[in-house]
Each structure stands twice: as structure tokens, then as C-alpha cells.
Design an enzyme around this catalytic site. Sequence first.
Site, PDB file in Angstrom:
ATOM      1  N   LYS A  18      36.755  46.381  42.589  1.00  0.00           N
ATOM      2  CA  LYS A  18      35.972  46.193  41.366  1.00  0.00           C
ATOM      3  C   LYS A  18      35.161  44.911  41.432  1.00  0.00           C
ATOM      4  O   LYS A  18      35.440  44.027  42.253  1.00  0.00           O
ATOM      5  CB  LYS A  18      36.926  46.057  40.157  1.00  0.00           C
ATOM      6  CG  LYS A  18      37.443  47.365  39.618  1.00  0.00           C
ATOM      7  CD  LYS A  18      38.333  47.153  38.395  1.00  0.00           C
ATOM      8  CE  LYS A  18      39.738  46.828  38.816  1.00  0.00           C
ATOM      9  NZ  LYS A  18      40.761  47.020  37.798  1.00  0.00           N
ATOM     10  N   ARG A  40      45.586  46.139  43.859  1.00  0.00           N
ATOM     11  CA  ARG A  40      46.914  46.613  43.453  1.00  0.00           C
ATOM     12  C   ARG A  40      46.893  48.097  43.114  1.00  0.00           C
ATOM     13  O   ARG A  40      47.832  48.815  43.406  1.00  0.00           O
ATOM     14  CB  ARG A  40      47.409  45.808  42.238  1.00  0.00           C
ATOM     15  CG  ARG A  40      47.767  44.369  42.561  1.00  0.00           C
ATOM     16  CD  ARG A  40      47.906  43.563  41.297  1.00  0.00           C
ATOM     17  NE  ARG A  40      46.666  43.629  40.497  1.00  0.00           N
ATOM     18  CZ  ARG A  40      46.492  43.057  39.326  1.00  0.00           C
ATOM     19  NH1 ARG A  40      47.477  42.367  38.784  1.00  0.00           N
ATOM     20  NH2 ARG A  40      45.345  43.151  38.690  1.00  0.00           N
ATOM     21  N   GLY A  95      41.499  37.520  41.919  1.00  0.00           N
ATOM     22  CA  GLY A  95      41.897  36.487  40.969  1.00  0.00           C
ATOM     23  C   GLY A  95      41.711  37.025  39.576  1.00  0.00           C
ATOM     24  O   GLY A  95      41.102  38.079  39.382  1.00  0.00           O
ATOM     25  N   TYR A 158      43.624  28.231  34.068  1.00  0.00           N
ATOM     26  CA  TYR A 158      42.720  28.980  34.949  1.00  0.00           C
ATOM     27  C   TYR A 158      41.833  27.998  35.717  1.00  0.00           C
ATOM     28  O   TYR A 158      41.684  28.095  36.943  1.00  0.00           O
ATOM     29  CB  TYR A 158      41.859  29.938  34.112  1.00  0.00           C
ATOM     30  CG  TYR A 158      40.750  30.620  34.887  1.00  0.00           C
ATOM     31  CD1 TYR A 158      41.024  31.697  35.729  1.00  0.00           C
ATOM     32  CD2 TYR A 158      39.428  30.181  34.790  1.00  0.00           C
ATOM     33  CE1 TYR A 158      40.010  32.319  36.440  1.00  0.00           C
ATOM     34  CE2 TYR A 158      38.401  30.801  35.496  1.00  0.00           C
ATOM     35  CZ  TYR A 158      38.698  31.866  36.321  1.00  0.00           C
ATOM     36  OH  TYR A 158      37.698  32.476  37.037  1.00  0.00           O
ATOM     37  N   LYS A 162      41.287  26.991  39.928  1.00  0.00           N
ATOM     38  CA  LYS A 162      39.993  27.029  40.623  1.00  0.00           C
ATOM     39  C   LYS A 162      39.622  25.651  41.183  1.00  0.00           C
ATOM     40  O   LYS A 162      39.031  25.544  42.264  1.00  0.00           O
ATOM     41  CB  LYS A 162      38.909  27.545  39.672  1.00  0.00           C
ATOM     42  CG  LYS A 162      39.148  28.984  39.192  1.00  0.00           C
ATOM     43  CD  LYS A 162      39.235  29.972  40.355  1.00  0.00           C
ATOM     44  CE  LYS A 162      39.216  31.419  39.894  1.00  0.00           C
ATOM     45  NZ  LYS A 162      39.244  32.365  41.020  1.00  0.00           N
TER      46      LYS A 162
HETATM   47  P1  NDP Z   1      37.646  41.941  38.248  1.00  0.00           P
HETATM   48  O1  NDP Z   1      38.857  41.890  37.402  1.00  0.00           O
HETATM   49  O2  NDP Z   1      36.452  42.650  37.754  1.00  0.00           O
HETATM   50  O3  NDP Z   1      38.043  42.499  39.708  1.00  0.00           O
HETATM   51  C1  NDP Z   1      39.121  41.898  40.368  1.00  0.00           C
HETATM   52  C2  NDP Z   1      39.439  42.641  41.652  1.00  0.00           C
HETATM   53  O4  NDP Z   1      40.563  41.996  42.272  1.00  0.00           O
HETATM   54  C3  NDP Z   1      39.863  44.077  41.432  1.00  0.00           C
HETATM   55  O5  NDP Z   1      39.537  44.816  42.559  1.00  0.00           O
HETATM   56  C4  NDP Z   1      41.382  43.944  41.258  1.00  0.00           C
HETATM   57  O6  NDP Z   1      42.030  45.192  41.540  1.00  0.00           O
HETATM   58  C5  NDP Z   1      41.684  42.861  42.299  1.00  0.00           C
HETATM   59  N1  NDP Z   1      42.882  42.090  41.993  1.00  0.00           N
HETATM   60  C6  NDP Z   1      43.197  41.444  40.857  1.00  0.00           C
HETATM   61  N2  NDP Z   1      44.413  40.869  40.958  1.00  0.00           N
HETATM   62  C7  NDP Z   1      44.883  41.174  42.191  1.00  0.00           C
HETATM   63  C8  NDP Z   1      46.089  40.912  42.882  1.00  0.00           C
HETATM   64  N3  NDP Z   1      47.078  40.204  42.309  1.00  0.00           N
HETATM   65  N4  NDP Z   1      46.247  41.389  44.126  1.00  0.00           N
HETATM   66  C9  NDP Z   1      45.261  42.108  44.704  1.00  0.00           C
HETATM   67  N5  NDP Z   1      44.096  42.398  44.114  1.00  0.00           N
HETATM   68  C10 NDP Z   1      43.921  41.943  42.859  1.00  0.00           C
HETATM   69  O7  NDP Z   1      37.276  40.399  38.522  1.00  0.00           O
HETATM   70  P2  NDP Z   1      35.873  39.712  38.957  1.00  0.00           P
HETATM   71  O8  NDP Z   1      35.183  40.519  39.958  1.00  0.00           O
HETATM   72  O9  NDP Z   1      35.174  39.308  37.722  1.00  0.00           O
HETATM   73  O10 NDP Z   1      36.438  38.361  39.612  1.00  0.00           O
HETATM   74  C11 NDP Z   1      36.600  38.180  41.000  1.00  0.00           C
HETATM   75  C12 NDP Z   1      36.828  36.703  41.257  1.00  0.00           C
HETATM   76  O11 NDP Z   1      35.723  35.960  40.750  1.00  0.00           O
HETATM   77  C13 NDP Z   1      38.085  36.150  40.569  1.00  0.00           C
HETATM   78  O12 NDP Z   1      38.736  35.231  41.420  1.00  0.00           O
HETATM   79  C14 NDP Z   1      37.519  35.423  39.357  1.00  0.00           C
HETATM   80  O13 NDP Z   1      38.340  34.364  38.920  1.00  0.00           O
HETATM   81  C15 NDP Z   1      36.187  34.937  39.904  1.00  0.00           C
HETATM   82  N6  NDP Z   1      35.212  34.637  38.875  1.00  0.00           N
HETATM   83  C16 NDP Z   1      34.689  35.631  38.068  1.00  0.00           C
HETATM   84  C17 NDP Z   1      33.746  35.322  37.109  1.00  0.00           C
HETATM   85  C18 NDP Z   1      33.126  36.355  36.216  1.00  0.00           C
HETATM   86  O14 NDP Z   1      32.351  35.987  35.321  1.00  0.00           O
HETATM   87  N7  NDP Z   1      33.383  37.632  36.385  1.00  0.00           N
HETATM   88  C19 NDP Z   1      33.313  33.920  36.889  1.00  0.00           C
HETATM   89  C20 NDP Z   1      33.910  32.985  37.789  1.00  0.00           C
HETATM   90  C21 NDP Z   1      34.821  33.331  38.724  1.00  0.00           C
HETATM   91  P3  NDP Z   1      43.501  45.521  40.913  1.00  0.00           P
HETATM   92  O15 NDP Z   1      43.447  45.143  39.471  1.00  0.00           O
HETATM   93  O16 NDP Z   1      43.707  46.983  41.158  1.00  0.00           O
HETATM   94  O17 NDP Z   1      44.475  44.700  41.694  1.00  0.00           O
END
Ligand code: NDP
Length: 255
Positions: A18, A40, A95, A158, A162
Site C-alpha cells: 500500500k 502483514r 511504519g 511517532y 523518525k
Molecule cells: P500505509 O499505511 O498507507 O502503508 C503501509 C504499508 O506498510 C502497507 O503495505 C502495510 O501493510 C505495511 N506495514 C505496516 N506495518 C507493517 C509491519 N509491522 N510489518 C510489515 N509491513 C507493515 O502507510 P504510508 O504509505 O503512508 O507510510 C509508509 C511510510 O511512510 C511509513 O513509515 C510512514 O511513517 C511514512 N510517512 C508517511 C507519511 C504520509 O503522509 N503518508 C508522511 C511521513 C512519513 P500491512 O498493513 O498489511 O502490514
Amino acid sequence: EKRWSLQGTTALVTGGSKGIGHAIVEELARLGASVHTCSRNEAELNNCLQEWQKLDFSITGSVCDVSSRAEREKLMEKVCSTFNGTLNILINNAGTGRRESFLNYTSEDFSFLMATNFESAFHLCQLAHPLLKASGRGSIVNISSILGKVAVDSAALYSATKGAMNQLTRNLACEWAKDNIRANCLAPGHIRTPLLQPILENDEEFKSEQRARTPMGRLGEPEEVSSLVAFLCMPAASYITGQVICVDGGRTVKG
Ligand code: NDP
């Protein structure tokens, strides 16, 4: 070796089903990398893998909760056997966030966010080191956040995960330059992903405040993050290491 290509390289991207991770997987694959990813939720991951197969991308995946030490070890074993003991690119993207006022964070929140956002990246770097070194040219990109650089009125925990990631990146850049491994951090601002979706749907005040505080006046798209990730992994970026680079529409430079 082409300066603006990832042809022939191998990559691990965590959290690729995602959002930002999904865009990174596709960007790297489109530029010629063989990519392994994880998440996951098995059903969502399999859906993605099917779509990618149709596009003829070289992408594999396995279920892994990166907050678990044992599952991280299993993931790296899988990567090691898939790519014959070498890895050019490690993207610590998986994350999650929890926006709370400082006193409301619980000890469960602490363990969960530290393990998911920081310990995962810390340990995956340790596990990947022999593979990155063996590749002869390694690149780590950690996905942190602008909240690891600037402070807002909530989300202290959070933000601390970071901030820790940002400093880890600088230390790795120093320790591993001798192994020809570069390490950089990409700090996104507000990006349109499933993570942000609930806030975007329910919090008009948040949206209008962010619009006002962001010079570009809009959210970012995952593809606007993945393009920089790809660049940082190319030979063209061979002198860039230890940096934290914001992709935030100017959000952090506006006073
Ligand atoms: P999403 O929640 O949209 O996607 C997260 C992805 O990571 C999913 O594929 C999810 O799949 C996977 N994931 C989450 N937790 C775990 C876990 N414990 N083990 C394995 N896979 C995991 O998040 P974003 O794309 O928005 O965020 C991605 C990164 O960017 C994060 O680190 C976030 O902190 C950072 N970020 C995002 C911002 C934003 O505005 N969106 C801003 C700043 C930073 P599943 O749930 O099935 O495990």
C-alpha cells in the site's frame, strides 16, 4: 553500469502492499530492479503480486510483520535465498503513526511504535549488511518523516521514532562507507496514502491548516516520493550519503 538505471540490481522494500511502499516497489521494478517486498496482510500482498506479474515486473513477496525480530530474521533469509546472498538496495518503509498528545501515549504505544518504526529498520540494516556488502554497491533508504525534523503539537512518540531513524542513517553512512554502502533518509511531508485517509476524510481543520502551511498548497502523491528513492539508489547518486531529504512541497521551510 548505467548512471540513471537500476538494471540488474536487487532490492528489499518493506511494506509494499500500500501507499508509499507500493509506489517504491513499482518505481524500482520499472527501472530494472528485482524487488522483494513484504506486508502483514497476506491477501492484500498476493493481490499486489498478481497485478505486478501481469505487468511483467520482477517482484516477489512474503508475509512479515517487521515489528517481530523472528519474522525479520525469516524475511532476510528469504531475501538471501531469492537473490543468492547479495542485495543492492534496502528500503525501510514499513511504519505507522499514532497522533496523540504526549501524556496520552501508553507503554503499549511505546513498544509498538518503537518496534514497528525504528527497531525494524535498525535490525534489518544489521541483517542486510553482509548482503549489501557482498553486492559491491549498496544503498539504504530509510523512510522517516518531516516530523523527525520539525515539531508539531502532537505525535511526539511517532516523531521520536523518525528522529532516531534520521540519526541512525547518519551513523550508518559513516560506519559503512568503507563497505561501499550509502545510507540516506527520505522524510515525506503529507502524502495521500491509506495511512492518511482517515484524517483526510474526517478532519477538515487539519486539511486546511496543512494546505495553508505548505507552499505547494496540496498533498503529495506516493509517486512523488518513490522517484527520489529510486534516484538515491542509482549510480548517479554515488556521492550522496548520510542525508535526510524532505519531500514535502516546501512544508518545512516555510516560517
Ligand atoms: P500505509 O499505511 O498507507 O502503508 C503501509 C504499508 O506498510 C502497507 O503495505 C502495510 O501493510 C505495511 N506495514 C505496516 N506495518 C507493517 C509491519 N509491522 N510489518 C510489515 N509491513 C507493515 O502507510 P504510508 O504509505 O503512508 O507510510 C509508509 C511510510 O511512510 C511509513 O513509515 C510512514 O511513517 C511514512 N510517512 C508517511 C507519511 C504520509 O503522509 N503518508 C508522511 C511521513 C512519513 P500491512 O498493513 O498489511 O502490514
